[in-house]
Scaffold this motif. Sequence first.
Motif: not given
Length: 194
Positions: A27, A30, A39-41, A78
């Motif tokens: 996270d 990214c 964006e989050k994983i 991501c």
Amino acid sequence: MRLEALALLQTLNAELLSHDSATLTLDRWCAAHHLADGEKIVAERIKGEDKPASEEVRHLLNVSGDTPLAYRHVRLKCGSVVLSEADNWYIPALLTPEMNRTLETTDTAFGRVVQPLHFQRHTVSADLLWQPLPAGWETGAAAQAATSGGLDMPDYLLRHHAYLATPSGTPFSVVVETYTKSILGFAPRDVTAR
């Protein structure tokens, strides 16, 4: 280019080794490198590729051959960028029913689901699958060869093998994470394109 790639790869490796959650580390990676802003994983589940647990996996989990294990194979993404592929064997009986339901029915990353367990990560191995600098790079001729031409990276650059345990030391998950060349695919200097 090659020194930059090596520095970035070693930086990510050190970050992964020094934190308990690969998901939260990715996270941060990214976000810091603007791979997919905001964006989050997420874990894109790959179904139909179940792998039985090896003796080594069962040994690391400290369970017998008849202890039920669950398996999850995912691509950690991501946004649309695949940063790693992961194989994960875990003991469902050590997770809550809600955690098991989430793992079985959603693309939520494992580390995010089990975060309430306050787990600790124990690294079994961390292997660089690609060496940006050739052997003997510190000599003049090898250094010149290392700086000429573009970077030809394989699809996978780094592999971690670890197990997760509760704070009391009970292991509940074994993971094998293989990181893709996309971990280096960010602006302003996209080292993968050189």
